[in-house]
Design an enzyme around this catalytic site. Sequence first.
Site, PDB file in Angstrom:
ATOM      1  N   ASP A 166      32.479  44.100  43.094  1.00 40.67           N
ATOM      2  CA  ASP A 166      31.018  44.092  43.248  1.00 40.67           C
ATOM      3  C   ASP A 166      30.526  45.220  44.140  1.00 40.67           C
ATOM      4  OD1 ASP A 166      31.306  41.915  41.680  1.00 40.67           O
ATOM      5  OD2 ASP A 166      30.869  40.444  43.250  1.00 40.67           O
ATOM      6  N   ASP A 204      38.215  36.975  36.334  1.00 39.23           N
ATOM      7  CA  ASP A 204      37.482  37.262  37.566  1.00 39.23           C
ATOM      8  C   ASP A 204      37.881  36.228  38.636  1.00 39.23           C
ATOM      9  OD1 ASP A 204      35.543  38.312  39.255  1.00 39.23           O
ATOM     10  OD2 ASP A 204      33.873  37.285  38.282  1.00 39.23           O
ATOM     11  N   GLU A 248      41.317  35.980  43.358  1.00 38.21           N
ATOM     12  CA  GLU A 248      41.992  36.366  44.624  1.00 38.21           C
ATOM     13  C   GLU A 248      42.832  35.225  45.177  1.00 38.21           C
ATOM     14  OE1 GLU A 248      38.719  36.787  43.883  1.00 38.21           O
ATOM     15  OE2 GLU A 248      39.115  38.855  43.272  1.00 38.21           O
TER      16      GLU A 248
HETATM   17  C1  NOJ Z   1      31.945  38.231  40.396  1.00 39.13           C
HETATM   18  C2  NOJ Z   1      32.317  39.469  39.637  1.00 39.13           C
HETATM   19  O1  NOJ Z   1      32.821  40.445  40.498  1.00 39.13           O
HETATM   20  C3  NOJ Z   1      31.125  39.939  38.853  1.00 39.13           C
HETATM   21  O2  NOJ Z   1      31.468  41.101  38.141  1.00 39.13           O
HETATM   22  C4  NOJ Z   1      30.660  38.855  37.918  1.00 39.13           C
HETATM   23  O3  NOJ Z   1      29.513  39.274  37.221  1.00 39.13           O
HETATM   24  C5  NOJ Z   1      30.339  37.594  38.718  1.00 39.13           C
HETATM   25  N1  NOJ Z   1      31.481  37.198  39.475  1.00 39.13           N
HETATM   26  C6  NOJ Z   1      29.922  36.428  37.812  1.00 39.13           C
HETATM   27  O4  NOJ Z   1      30.946  36.081  36.984  1.00 39.13           O
END
Ligand code: NOJ
Length: 975
Positions: free
Chosen positions: A650, A573, A576
Site C-alpha cells: 500500500d 493478500d 504476513e
Molecule cells: C490490502 C492490499 O494491500 C490492497 O492492495 C487491497 O486493495 C486491500 N488490502 C483490500 O483487499
Amino acid sequence: MTSTARALALVRALALALAVLALLAGQSVAVDRKKFRTCAQTGFCARQRDAGAQEKDAYHLLPGSQAQDGDLVRAQIAAKGTRGPLNLSFQAYKRGVLRMRIVEPPQDGIRPRYESPDILLGADKLDEEATPLRLEPAEKNAEGTFSMTSSDGRLRAIVTAAPFRVLGEDPDSGRPIVLLNGQSMLHFDQRAPGDDGTLRSEHNVGAGADQLGSGHDGAARKIVDWGEDGKPIYEDGHEDTALGGDASAAADADSNEDSADSDPGAPESFGGHTDARPHGATSVGIDVSFPGCKHLYGIPEHAAPFSLKSTRGPKSEAAFDEPYRNYNLDVFEYEIDEPMALYGHIPLAIAHSAAGTASVFWNNPSETFVDIANLDDSGDKQVHWISESGVVDVMVMAGPTPVDVFQQYASLTGTTPIPPLFSLGYHQCRWNYRDEKDIEEVNANFEKHNFPYDVIWLDIEHTDGKRYFTWDQHKFPTPTDMQDKIAHFGRKMVTIVDPHIKRDTNYHVHREAERLGYYIKDKGGNKDFKGWCWPGDSSYLDFTSPTVRQWWADQFSYKNYVGSTPNLHTWNDMNEPSVFNGPEVSMTKEARSLDGWEHREWHNLYGFYHQWATMQGLIERNTGHNERPFVLSRSFFAGSQRHGAIWTGDNAAQWSHLKIASDMLLSLNVAGLPFAGADVGGFFGNPDEELLERWYQAGAFQPFFRAHAHIDTKRREPYLFGEEVLARIRKTVSLRYSLLPFWYTLFHIHETSGLPVMRPLWSLAPQDEVTFSLGDQWLLGHDLLVKPVTDPGVSSLSVYLPVGTSWYQFEHPHKMYTGGTHITEDAPLDKIPVFVRAGAIIPRKMRLRRSSQAMRDDPFTLMIGVDPNGGSSEGSLYVDDEVTFDYRKGDSCKSAFDYDAQAAKLSGSLSCGSTARTLHIERLVFLGMARRPSKVTLDATQESLDFVFDEETHVLTVRKPVRSFIPIPFSVSLA
Ligand code: NOJ
C-alpha cells in the site's frame, strides 16, 4: 439489518468519510510508529545490539575438534559462560558457495531448533551442487587454526581458533572476500534441559471480537470491529485519533525493556499484548563483513534506498538510527526512507566493490534485525544479523562478479518459472470494481479507446461477505459468463483469495477447515487461533503443513471454486499474516502450527507457504497440470520467487513513493525475486494527472505492471482524463506491449540462469563507482537503461550512463551518448528517458493490439544498436506457447541475433525443440548507422529489401519486404 449492524455501517461510513476528507485535503500518509516495535523495545535485539558495545561472546574452537566428515568439515566451538560447545559444520557448493551452520548438539529434553525444509531448493538439487570441502591439516597450528578449500578450487576458508573467525578468500589471488564473526558478535542463546517447553508465565493473548477497550479518554467501550490500520472501531462511534490509540487495557510499549535486562527469557509486553515466551531466550546472531566493500544491497523489503544506509556508527544523512527490520507486517500507510519492516523479507545482503561482488544469505525465517555498520578503520561494510530464534545457517557466495553472485544465490533458492505471457502485460485493478456491469463497462472503455490491457482484477468486495472462493450473488451473479466475456477479448481476470477464513458455520471452507483441524492453534496448542480481519472473526490455515497446502490447493479446483474458469488467476493478500487485533497487526508469536512449532519460529514464511499452496492449486485444477499459474502475493520470503509475483503493497499517490519504487524493486531483483511491481498511481490518495502519467511511464519498465487504488479514491482508469492524457498513457502502455518479446526473453534468461530482470547499473559496469549508489535508474537485462521522471514539473533530467558503454535514446535515437558521464535528457510529459545500448539487439512487436494474446502471431521487429567502435551487436529471442509448461519438455525456440559491423551483415539463427515454429521479421531498425547503404539484401533469396535511411538521425529502417516477411533463420547483407 440488526441494530448492531446498522451502528457498524454508520461507524464505517463515518470513518470512510473522514478518510476521504483527509485524502482530499491532500494530507500525506503517516505510519503509526507506536504500533511497531523498535530494536530497543525487542529484548533479543536490544541485547545483541548492545553486546556490540559491551562484552561480547568470544567463541573459540575446541582444540582438535575439527574433522573431515565426508564432504563436510566439522568442528566445535564454545565461549566462556555459555552452556557447552556448539556444533559447527562447513559445506561447499560447486558454484562458489560456502555454508556454515552452528547448532546445539542434540540433547535429551531439548527440542531441536526449527529449520524449514522448504526455503532452499530440495535436497536433490542442492546435492547436485555439493562439492567436497577438503580440510588442510598441514596448516593446522597448535591452537587449532585450520583452512579448507573446496575441491573445485573456487573458495578457500581459514578458520581462526581464538577468537573464532572464518575468513573466506579467493584461493588464487588470496583476495579476502568475507569475514564471519570478525567483530565477535556470534551469539547463540543455548538452552538447558528444562528451559524448553516450560511455560514461564500465563498471559492473556489474542483478543477476540466483542471485547472491551478504552480510548484515550479512558472510558470503557465495546469494540465492534477493527480497521485495516489495526485500530479498534467502537460501538459508540468513538475513534482513537491519537497515535498509538489502542484498545487493549494494559498497554505499555516499553515495559519489555526492563524485563529484558533481568531475564533474557522473560515475557515481553508491547502494545497491550504480552508474549509469554514459553521457551525463553532462543536468539542467534553473527556479524559478517566484506573487506574492501563500501556498498551493500538487498535485504528487501524496506522503503529505503537501494544502496543500504548504515544503521550503526557515526550519524550522517546516510544513516538510520534503527536496524533494518525483517518481520513480515501489514504496515498501514508506510512511509519512505525507513528501515521499518514491511510485508515480506529476504535475508540476503550483497556487497559490491570495484574489486568484486560477494554476498551472504542468512537462512532464518524468524524475526530478524539487520544492522549495517561501516567498520571504523576501513569503512568496510559489516552486516550484523540478529534473529529471535532458529539456528546459525550462513551461506557465503563468493562471486567474484555480480553475475556469479546472482547465479550462486539462484542455485540455492531457485528462480521464477517463466510467467504466462499475459501476466507481463498491463493489469487494471482497483478496490473494487463494483459489479459485473462495471467490469463490462471498464472493458468496453478500454476497447473503445484502443487501449491494450491483459487482466482485470477483483478485490475483496466481489465475495459474499469476505468469504473467499465465493461471489456476491447480487453484484456478481454470473461470474463464469463474466470471465468468458473478458476471455473473448483475449483477457484474463484475477480474484483475491486471502488466507484468513471467516468463522461462520454456514461457510463451507470454514466448516471443512475446522472439522479437519487445519487452523493454526492458539498458544495452548488446542484451540483454533482467532483473529480479526476483513470478514470479522477469522482463523488462519496452517500452510506449513503439506496436508493443509494440498487441501488449500484443492479449493481452487473448478468443482470447489464455483464460478471460476481457466481464465481466472489469483491474488494472495494480507498474508504476513495481517491480524487487525493482533500484536503489531499480526499473529501472536505463541500461536502454534499443527506440528506444535510456535509461530515465532516461522512467521516470515506465512506468505511464502500461502502463495506456494495457491500456485499448486492453480496448476492442479487443470487436467494434465500443464498451464502456468499466475499468483500475486503481498508477503514473501527467500524462495518465494518460485511461486510467482509480489508487489510492494500500500504505497501512496505521492512523488516520493513513485521515486522509491525503483530502489525497492531493484533490491528485490538482486535478492532473486524479479517479478515485482508497485501499485501504479499509488494506492492511497488521488494522483494528479502528471503524477499518474509519470507513474505509468516508470511502471511500464518495471516487471509487474498493475494500476491499483484504494476503495476511497476517485476512479482513475486512463480514459477518464481526456484525450491528451489518454493518448500519452496509451503510448506508454503500448511501448510496454511492443517490448513483450524482450521481457519474455529476459524472464527466460532469469529462469535458466538466475540473472535478475531489472538490474543495477553496476551489473554491467562493475568497476564504475558512480553506479554504486544509483537506485533511481536501472537496466532491463543489460540492453535497456531506464530513468523515469519522478519529480513534478520536470522537462529534462540528468541520467548517468556507465563507463565503457554507449547508448541511443530509445524513442528518438537521433544521437548516441558515450558512457562515463551524466547527460541531460529532455523529458517532456510524453517522453520516458529510456536508452538502448550500442551493441544490443532488442526483439519487439510493433502492432498495437488489445492484449498480448492478440499479438501471438505478429511478426517481430529487431532494434539494432550499432556499436560505433565497429564491434558486433548481439541479442536473443525466446519463444514458446506463452501459456503451458510444455517448454520444460523442450517445446520452445531460441534465436540468437548478431550484427557484424565489419562485415555489414545481420544474421539470426533459430533452434527449436520438440515443435518447429516459423518466426518472421517485418522490420529491422538500425540505430547509429554511419552511412546510407546502397543496397540491403536478404542473402537466402538475394532479394533486395526496401529501406529508408534518415540522414539526420542515422536510423536505417528496413521495412516489411514486398513479397513476404523475413523468416528466421536469416541473414541480411548491407552494401
Ligand atoms: C490490502 C492490499 O494491500 C490492497 O492492495 C487491497 O486493495 C486491500 N488490502 C483490500 O483487499
